[in-house]
Every structure is written in structure tokens, then in C-alpha cells.
Write a protein that holds these residues in place. Structure first.
Motif, PDB file in Angstrom:
ATOM      1  N   PRO A 150       1.650 -13.355  -6.889  1.00 63.52           N
ATOM      2  CA  PRO A 150       1.828 -14.741  -6.433  1.00 63.52           C
ATOM      3  C   PRO A 150       3.173 -15.023  -5.770  1.00 63.52           C
ATOM      4  N   ALA A 151       4.225 -14.330  -6.176  1.00 60.98           N
ATOM      5  CA  ALA A 151       5.534 -14.560  -5.563  1.00 60.98           C
ATOM      6  C   ALA A 151       5.546 -14.206  -4.081  1.00 60.98           C
ATOM      7  N   TRP A 152       4.602 -13.367  -3.635  1.00 63.51           N
ATOM      8  CA  TRP A 152       4.541 -12.940  -2.244  1.00 63.51           C
ATOM      9  C   TRP A 152       3.762 -13.909  -1.360  1.00 63.51           C
ATOM     10  N   THR A 153       3.093 -14.891  -1.941  1.00 66.92           N
ATOM     11  CA  THR A 153       2.182 -15.747  -1.189  1.00 66.92           C
ATOM     12  C   THR A 153       2.806 -16.380   0.060  1.00 66.92           C
ATOM     13  N   PRO A 154       4.053 -16.895   0.036  1.00 68.90           N
ATOM     14  CA  PRO A 154       4.612 -17.486   1.257  1.00 68.90           C
ATOM     15  C   PRO A 154       4.667 -16.533   2.451  1.00 68.90           C
ATOM     16  N   LEU A 155       4.706 -15.215   2.199  1.00 66.93           N
ATOM     17  CA  LEU A 155       4.770 -14.258   3.302  1.00 66.93           C
ATOM     18  C   LEU A 155       3.489 -14.230   4.120  1.00 66.93           C
ATOM     19  N   PHE A 156       2.369 -14.591   3.501  1.00 66.93           N
ATOM     20  CA  PHE A 156       1.084 -14.528   4.196  1.00 66.93           C
ATOM     21  C   PHE A 156       1.018 -15.518   5.350  1.00 66.93           C
ATOM     22  N   ARG A 157       1.858 -16.541   5.303  1.00 65.63           N
ATOM     23  CA  ARG A 157       1.880 -17.526   6.382  1.00 65.63           C
ATOM     24  C   ARG A 157       2.470 -16.918   7.654  1.00 65.63           C
ATOM     25  N   ARG A 158       3.331 -15.924   7.504  1.00 64.75           N
ATOM     26  CA  ARG A 158       3.958 -15.293   8.669  1.00 64.75           C
ATOM     27  C   ARG A 158       3.195 -14.070   9.148  1.00 64.75           C
ATOM     28  N   ALA A 159       2.517 -13.391   8.243  1.00 66.29           N
ATOM     29  CA  ALA A 159       1.923 -12.085   8.557  1.00 66.29           C
ATOM     30  C   ALA A 159       0.692 -12.213   9.448  1.00 66.29           C
ATOM     31  N   ALA A 160       0.540 -11.234  10.352  1.00 67.94           N
ATOM     32  CA  ALA A 160      -0.666 -11.147  11.177  1.00 67.94           C
ATOM     33  C   ALA A 160      -1.784 -10.461  10.418  1.00 67.94           C
ATOM     34  N   ALA A 161      -1.417  -9.578   9.484  1.00 70.21           N
ATOM     35  CA  ALA A 161      -2.392  -8.834   8.686  1.00 70.21           C
ATOM     36  C   ALA A 161      -1.670  -8.241   7.487  1.00 70.21           C
ATOM     37  N   ILE A 162      -2.461  -7.768   6.519  1.00 68.97           N
ATOM     38  CA  ILE A 162      -1.926  -7.189   5.290  1.00 68.97           C
ATOM     39  C   ILE A 162      -2.502  -5.802   5.105  1.00 68.97           C
ATOM     40  N   VAL A 163      -1.653  -4.844   4.720  1.00 72.92           N
ATOM     41  CA  VAL A 163      -2.095  -3.493   4.384  1.00 72.92           C
ATOM     42  C   VAL A 163      -1.384  -3.105   3.093  1.00 72.92           C
ATOM     43  N   THR A 164      -2.148  -2.651   2.080  1.00 72.99           N
ATOM     44  CA  THR A 164      -1.543  -2.284   0.803  1.00 72.99           C
ATOM     45  C   THR A 164      -1.948  -0.877   0.372  1.00 72.99           C
ATOM     46  N   ASP A 165      -1.121  -0.289  -0.482  1.00 69.94           N
ATOM     47  CA  ASP A 165      -1.429   1.028  -1.046  1.00 69.94           C
ATOM     48  C   ASP A 165      -2.563   0.946  -2.066  1.00 69.94           C
ATOM     49  N   THR A 166      -2.622  -0.167  -2.803  1.00 67.30           N
ATOM     50  CA  THR A 166      -3.555  -0.301  -3.923  1.00 67.30           C
ATOM     51  C   THR A 166      -4.419  -1.541  -3.742  1.00 67.30           C
ATOM     52  N   GLY A 167      -5.226  -1.840  -4.777  1.00 65.48           N
ATOM     53  CA  GLY A 167      -5.981  -3.078  -4.785  1.00 65.48           C
ATOM     54  C   GLY A 167      -7.408  -2.939  -4.297  1.00 65.48           C
ATOM     55  N   GLY A 168      -8.102  -4.055  -4.298  1.00 58.65           N
ATOM     56  CA  GLY A 168      -9.487  -4.110  -3.874  1.00 58.65           C
ATOM     57  C   GLY A 168      -9.815  -5.515  -3.418  1.00 58.65           C
ATOM     58  N   VAL A 169     -11.097  -5.826  -3.297  1.00 53.70           N
ATOM     59  CA  VAL A 169     -11.511  -7.122  -2.769  1.00 53.70           C
ATOM     60  C   VAL A 169     -11.119  -8.278  -3.683  1.00 53.70           C
ATOM     61  N   ALA A 170     -10.879  -7.998  -4.969  1.00 48.47           N
ATOM     62  CA  ALA A 170     -10.508  -9.056  -5.907  1.00 48.47           C
ATOM     63  C   ALA A 170      -9.014  -9.055  -6.225  1.00 48.47           C
ATOM     64  N   SER A 171      -8.225  -8.263  -5.520  1.00 44.08           N
ATOM     65  CA  SER A 171      -6.785  -8.221  -5.769  1.00 44.08           C
ATOM     66  C   SER A 171      -6.111  -9.431  -5.138  1.00 44.08           C
ATOM     67  N   HIS A 172      -4.875  -9.688  -5.532  1.00 44.38           N
ATOM     68  CA  HIS A 172      -4.138 -10.848  -5.032  1.00 44.38           C
ATOM     69  C   HIS A 172      -4.031 -10.813  -3.517  1.00 44.38           C
ATOM     70  N   ALA A 173      -3.668  -9.680  -2.943  1.00 40.97           N
ATOM     71  CA  ALA A 173      -3.478  -9.587  -1.497  1.00 40.97           C
ATOM     72  C   ALA A 173      -4.754  -9.917  -0.740  1.00 40.97           C
ATOM     73  N   ALA A 174      -5.884  -9.408  -1.210  1.00 43.48           N
ATOM     74  CA  ALA A 174      -7.153  -9.646  -0.531  1.00 43.48           C
ATOM     75  C   ALA A 174      -7.572 -11.115  -0.628  1.00 43.48           C
ATOM     76  N   ILE A 175      -7.440 -11.693  -1.808  1.00 45.12           N
ATOM     77  CA  ILE A 175      -7.847 -13.089  -2.009  1.00 45.12           C
ATOM     78  C   ILE A 175      -7.018 -14.028  -1.141  1.00 45.12           C
ATOM     79  N   VAL A 176      -5.694 -13.846  -1.150  1.00 48.41           N
ATOM     80  CA  VAL A 176      -4.824 -14.738  -0.388  1.00 48.41           C
ATOM     81  C   VAL A 176      -5.001 -14.508   1.111  1.00 48.41           C
ATOM     82  N   ALA A 177      -5.222 -13.263   1.527  1.00 45.06           N
ATOM     83  CA  ALA A 177      -5.467 -12.990   2.940  1.00 45.06           C
ATOM     84  C   ALA A 177      -6.715 -13.726   3.421  1.00 45.06           C
ATOM     85  N   ARG A 178      -7.754 -13.748   2.605  1.00 46.04           N
ATOM     86  CA  ARG A 178      -8.965 -14.481   2.977  1.00 46.04           C
ATOM     87  C   ARG A 178      -8.691 -15.981   3.055  1.00 46.04           C
TER      88      ARG A 178
END
Length: 215
Positions: A150-178
Motif C-alpha cells: 500500500p505504501a507504493w500506491t501513489p507511484l501508480f499515478r505516475r507509472a505507465a505500466a508495472i512489472v514485478t518479480d513476484t505476485g499474481g492477479v490478486a497481488s497488490h500491484a495487480a489490483i492497484v494497476a487495474r
């Protein structure tokens, strides 16, 4: 009633994480001070080696300086765990899933992962390892991280896309990206080590692939 409670808990999800993390800076400073004193006493090689000891092991230090037998034991454990951590430094957290690039040559595919959020976007890579790198992310960058919270959420407003080493469709990065409507590719295993800052990439969130852009 249950639906109302579920909506209420969703609203405070990020607040609970924030409140749970509040003690961390004070705990970190206390541990670093312990590490500094142990290093000064010759028990540890560096201050940061204190992170290779468990709290119950540090609690055994009842007198100062630690008795020679305990000092030797703590030093051996810290050195052994530090070496083990170094040996695992390049080990992927998850194995990359097999995938076939749609209409692309093998040479154009840089990474394969799991689709996390649909869409296609292109931009320069920005690898972020922690909060100290947040300010480096610019509008239109492709955020590359081991994982997000959750601390990373403000970055999603600037990012064009997200790529992570880990996670899945229910991970924080995927949910917030959607939620932000930007592509995301998860579980690439080694994006943070294979991609470099400024490198142009094309992120395909539909197929879980990261490409070298065509020019």
C-alpha cells in the motif's frame, strides 16, 4: 450487515498498514544502535550485520560487553547467515511461467510473467527497490519492482505500466494497476535484475510479456 462491514474494512485497509508500520522507524534505530555497539566491541563486522541475528539471540546479551563465548556464537551465526543470504542473492523468488509471444520473435521478448492488468504501454524502465527510490519515478516510466505494498500506491499515478518479480492477479500491484487502468505483468522472477533504468520496453499486460520495442 456483513456487506456494510466489508465496505468499512476496505476503506481502512491502507490505514491499518500505515498504523502497523509506525513503530518500524524506532525499532530500526534501536537495532542499528545495537549493531553499532556490537561492531565496536568486535562481535560483528558491520553495524548492518545485526539484521542477521534474531531478537531472542540479542535478548541473551545480559551484560556488556557480551561474554566471549556468547560473542563468538553471535559472530558465527551472523557470518553464516550473511553468507547464506549472499548465496541466494540471484535466486528468483518464483519461477517464470512458460509463455509464447503473440506475433513476436523470441529475440524481442525480454521477460515472461503472469498477466496482472490488461493493456499495452511503452516507456523507460525505472527500477525501484524501496521507498528511498520513490522520488526517481517520473511520469510515463515503467515501474519495475520486486513487489509493491500500500505504501507504493501513489507511484501508480505516475507509472505507465508495472512489472514485478513476484505476485499474481490478486497481488497488490495487480489490483492497484487495474484500478488505475495501467498494464501490469507479475511474477517475471528477475525483472529487477534483468532490466536497467532508462531502457525502453513495451509491457503487454494481456499476455504477461515484456518486449523490446520495435523501431
Amino acid at each position: 450487515m456483513l456487506l456494510e462491514q466489508a465496505r468499512w474494512f476496505q476503506q481502512i485497509r491502507d490505514d491499518t498498514r500505515f498504523l502497523a508500520m509506525l513503530p518500524m522507524p524506532a525499532m530500526r534505530q534501536a537495532l542499528l544502535e545495537m549493531g553499532r555497539r556490537l561492531a565496536a566491541a568486535g562481535v560483528l563486522d558491520t553495524t548492518a550485520d545485526v539484521y542477521h541475528l534474531r531478537l531472542d539471540e540479542l535478548d541473551r546479551i545480559g551484560t556488556w560487553p557480551p561474554p566471549p563465548e556468547l560473542a563468538s556464537e553471535l559472530r558465527e551465526r551472523a557470518n553464516r547467515r550473511r553468507a547464506r543470504r549472499a548465496a541466494l542473492a540471484r535466486t528468483p523468488l518464483v519461477p517464470p511461467p512458460p509463455a509464447q509471444p503473440p506475433g513476436r520473435t523470441h529475440a524481442e521478448v525480454l521477460l515472461r510473467g503472469v498477466p496482472g492488468s490488461a493493456g499495452i504501454a511503452k516507456g523507460p524502465v525505472r527500477v525501484v527497490h524501496g521507498s528511498d527510490g520513490f522520488a526517481a519515478l517520473r511520469n510515463g516510466d515503467v515501474l519495475v519492482a520486486a513487489y509493491t505494498s500500500p505504501a507504493w500506491t501513489p507511484l501508480f499515478r505516475r507509472a505507465a505500466a508495472i512489472v514485478t518479480d513476484t505476485g499474481g492477479v490478486a497481488s497488490h500491484a495487480a489490483i492497484v494497476a487495474r484500478e488505475f487502468g495501467i498494464p501490469a505483468v507479475m511474477a517475471t522472477a528477475d525483472a529487477t535484475t534483468r532490466l536497467r533504468d532508462g531502457q525502453e520496453v513495451l509491457v503487454d499486460g494481456d499476455h504477461g510479456l515484456v518486449f523490446r520495442p520495435r523501431h
